[in-house]
Write a protein that holds these residues in place. Structure first.
Motif, PDB file in Angstrom:
ATOM      1  N   ARG A 218       0.923  -1.276  -0.103  1.00  0.00           N
ATOM      2  CA  ARG A 218       0.007   0.123   0.053  1.00  0.00           C
ATOM      3  C   ARG A 218       0.902   1.323   0.066  1.00  0.00           C
ATOM      4  N   LEU A 219       1.765   1.254  -0.762  1.00  0.00           N
ATOM      5  CA  LEU A 219       2.831   2.390  -1.020  1.00  0.00           C
ATOM      6  C   LEU A 219       2.738   2.851  -2.546  1.00  0.00           C
ATOM      7  N   SER A 220       3.522   3.827  -2.718  1.00  0.00           N
ATOM      8  CA  SER A 220       3.803   4.394  -4.173  1.00  0.00           C
ATOM      9  C   SER A 220       4.818   3.147  -4.827  1.00  0.00           C
ATOM     10  N   VAL A 221       4.993   3.329  -6.145  1.00  0.00           N
ATOM     11  CA  VAL A 221       6.026   2.213  -6.672  1.00  0.00           C
ATOM     12  C   VAL A 221       7.407   2.785  -6.145  1.00  0.00           C
ATOM     13  N   THR A 222       7.697   3.924  -6.009  1.00  0.00           N
ATOM     14  CA  THR A 222       9.001   4.451  -5.415  1.00  0.00           C
ATOM     15  C   THR A 222       9.368   3.837  -4.191  1.00  0.00           C
ATOM     16  N   ASP A 223       8.224   4.238  -3.102  1.00  0.00           N
ATOM     17  CA  ASP A 223       8.454   3.733  -1.864  1.00  0.00           C
ATOM     18  C   ASP A 223       8.395   2.330  -1.641  1.00  0.00           C
ATOM     19  N   ALA A 224       7.660   1.424  -2.462  1.00  0.00           N
ATOM     20  CA  ALA A 224       7.723   0.124  -2.304  1.00  0.00           C
ATOM     21  C   ALA A 224       9.139  -0.432  -2.915  1.00  0.00           C
ATOM     22  N   SER A 225       9.824   0.251  -3.732  1.00  0.00           N
ATOM     23  CA  SER A 225      11.337  -0.151  -4.207  1.00  0.00           C
ATOM     24  C   SER A 225      11.938   0.271  -3.293  1.00  0.00           C
ATOM     25  N   ARG A 226      11.833   0.922  -2.419  1.00  0.00           N
ATOM     26  CA  ARG A 226      12.827   1.200  -1.302  1.00  0.00           C
ATOM     27  C   ARG A 226      12.740   0.486  -0.159  1.00  0.00           C
ATOM     28  N   ARG A 227      11.244  -0.059   0.157  1.00  0.00           N
ATOM     29  CA  ARG A 227      11.041  -1.090   1.023  1.00  0.00           C
ATOM     30  C   ARG A 227      11.617  -2.399   0.781  1.00  0.00           C
ATOM     31  N   LEU A 228      11.627  -2.843  -0.497  1.00  0.00           N
ATOM     32  CA  LEU A 228      11.750  -4.157  -1.035  1.00  0.00           C
ATOM     33  C   LEU A 228      13.323  -4.027  -1.008  1.00  0.00           C
TER      34      LEU A 228
END
Length: 456
Positions: A111-121
């Motif tokens: 439930r994040l933006s693609v950019t924030d999800a990329s950083r989380r991953l």
């Protein structure tokens, strides 16, 4: 249960394995190359489920099946654990490359933006012991640019005696494998020779990045995160290892769903981290994508380039016209009532069958077709969009499409890094190294690959 891509009911038989490192992952019974119809070679240690792969028993050998079965979370953790236990001289540098069509899946899940999800991953993978995490968009840049050049060349050399058109896209591994192993002539001569983003990323990591880091390619363990299982088969292509680095570009392919499973089973608390670049020491780049609603958008990019190069026409927004179904669309360039270019997008096996049938009959009106094995495109890859009942999770797919649409589009021609790599890595955009590193040849039933190689 029958695979949507073929007529053989046995194609998608499933079994289960109980493994504490990779629990509850469905697995297939992959075919033996010499099996009689209906007979299948059992893989005792398989960890994947190829239910939506085009590779039924007519194109997956027992040896390949065994190799594919080893590309799983267990193999990934084997390398991670070796790095923790063995002498430093035995360590592998762990590199993970993530396909852009996988990121909307993580974005929807987190439930994040693609950019924030990329950083989380990225933060999670590094907490496991991964050294570098890359985005494969730059590899897709190369693949698209080389496809553009090849189409213009084919258009100019096309004749009735030696037809170079239509050109069929070659970025989808399920489609390419089906074309090579099942269709053969007369389809394979029409496949674009540009390597897929996965293959090019393998060369970038094992050749360019390895030399930049003063590493032997065999010291790098390269994992690719992708939306579909066919990418695992693509990693086995015999011509992927090149003379320049002598090892496979991707050592292991994990689907987006397999990565999520690892994350769900982990109790690690990780900080978000920036995605790395191949060049090192640079600030994090803004996430971007290519001009496709659910893929890298080869059709749109090749169409614009061809319109400008061949007819000096500047095309802004590409207008798609839906024909027989939503997964078969047409784009045309017209001037003074004459159709100059006619392109199509054909997604899913039913549309692929229609394309092949018309091509074989010589009644094919298109100059270029973007072919993808998955109905709905890459976002609908079965490694990330499949629900527990085996069907597409439509709500999840809708969320992914929305997340993907929010990522800014940037054409590959605008990437300064790509232009720098053409010079630094490949000795120029028209050098012999380009043909070696960015193009391939195709094998198929009845004819050696070399006889169908398009020299240009």
């Amino acid at each position: 249960m029958k695979c949507e891509h073929c007529t053989r009911k046995e194609c998608s038989k499933k079994t289960k394995t109980d493994d504490h490192e990779n629990a509850s992952i469905d697995v297939p019974s992959l075919g033996h190359e010499h099996a009689e119809k209906g007979e299948f070679h059992k893989l005792a240690d398989a960890k994947i489920f190829l239910s939506d792969c085009l590779a039924c028993d007519s194109c997956v050998t027992a040896e390949e099946g065994l190799q594919v079965s080893q590309q799983n979370a267990k193999d990934f953790f084997r390398v991670l654990n070796l790095n923790k236990k063995c002498d430093t001289s035995q360590h592998k540098v762990l590199v993970v490359s993530v396909c852009p069509q996988s990121l909307p899946y993580f974005a929807a899940k987190f439930r994040l933006s693609v950019t924030d999800a990329s950083r989380r991953l990225c933060g999670f993978l590094k907490s496991l012991g991964v050294h570098y995490v890359f985005d494969t968009t730059i590899a897709a840049d190369f693949s698209i640019l080389e496809s553009q050049k090849e189409f213009v060349h084919r258009y100019r050399q096309h004749s009735e005696g030696e037809p170079a058109l239509p050109m069929l896209s070659s970025a989808c591994p399920g489609w390419v494998r089906y074309a090579e192993r099942v269709l053969g002539h007369p389809v394979t001569p029409h496949l674009c020779t540009a390597k897929s983003p996965q293959q090019i990323m393998g060369s970038l990591v094992k050749d360019y990045f390895a030399r930049r880091q003063n590493l032997s390619p065999d010291k790098i363990f390269h994992v690719l995160v992708a939306p579909c299982y066919d990418r695992k088969l693509e990693a086995l292509r015999e011509d992927v290892p090149t003379a320049s680095h002598g090892s496979r570009g991707a050592d292991c392919v994990l689907t987006s769903g397999e990565i999520i499973q690892i994350m769900e089973q982990s109790d690690l608390v990780a900080k978000d981290a920036a995605v790395d670049t191949l060049f090192g020491g640079l600030n994090e780049e803004e996430m971007r994508r290519h001009d496709g609603a659910s893929s890298d958008g080869y059709l749109a990019h090749v169409f614009r380039h061809a319109a400008k190069q061949l007819f000096d026409e500047d095309v802004g927004e590409v207008t798609y016209r839906t024909l027989r179904n939503k997964d078969f669309q047409e784009v045309t360039l017209e001037k003074n009532g004459e159709v100059l270019l006619r392109f199509a997008a054909a997604y899913g096996f039913r549309n692929i069958q229609n394309v092949v049938l018309k091509l074989k009959k010589g009644k094919f009106p298109y100059h270029f077709v973007e072919v993808l094995a998955c109905a709905g495109g890459c976002l609908n890859g079965r490694g990330q969009a499949q629900a527990e009942d085996g069907r597409t999770d439509k709500e999840l797919l809708r969320q992914m499409e929305g997340k993907y649409a929010d990522v800014p589009v940037r054409p590959p021609e605008s990437s300064t890094h790509v232009q720098e790599l053409y010079q630094e890595w490949l000795d120029g955009a028209d050098s012999p190294r380009v043909q070696e590193a960015l193009h391939t040849v195709y094998q198929g039933p009845g004819l050696p690959a070399a006889s169908r190689d398009i020299k240009w």
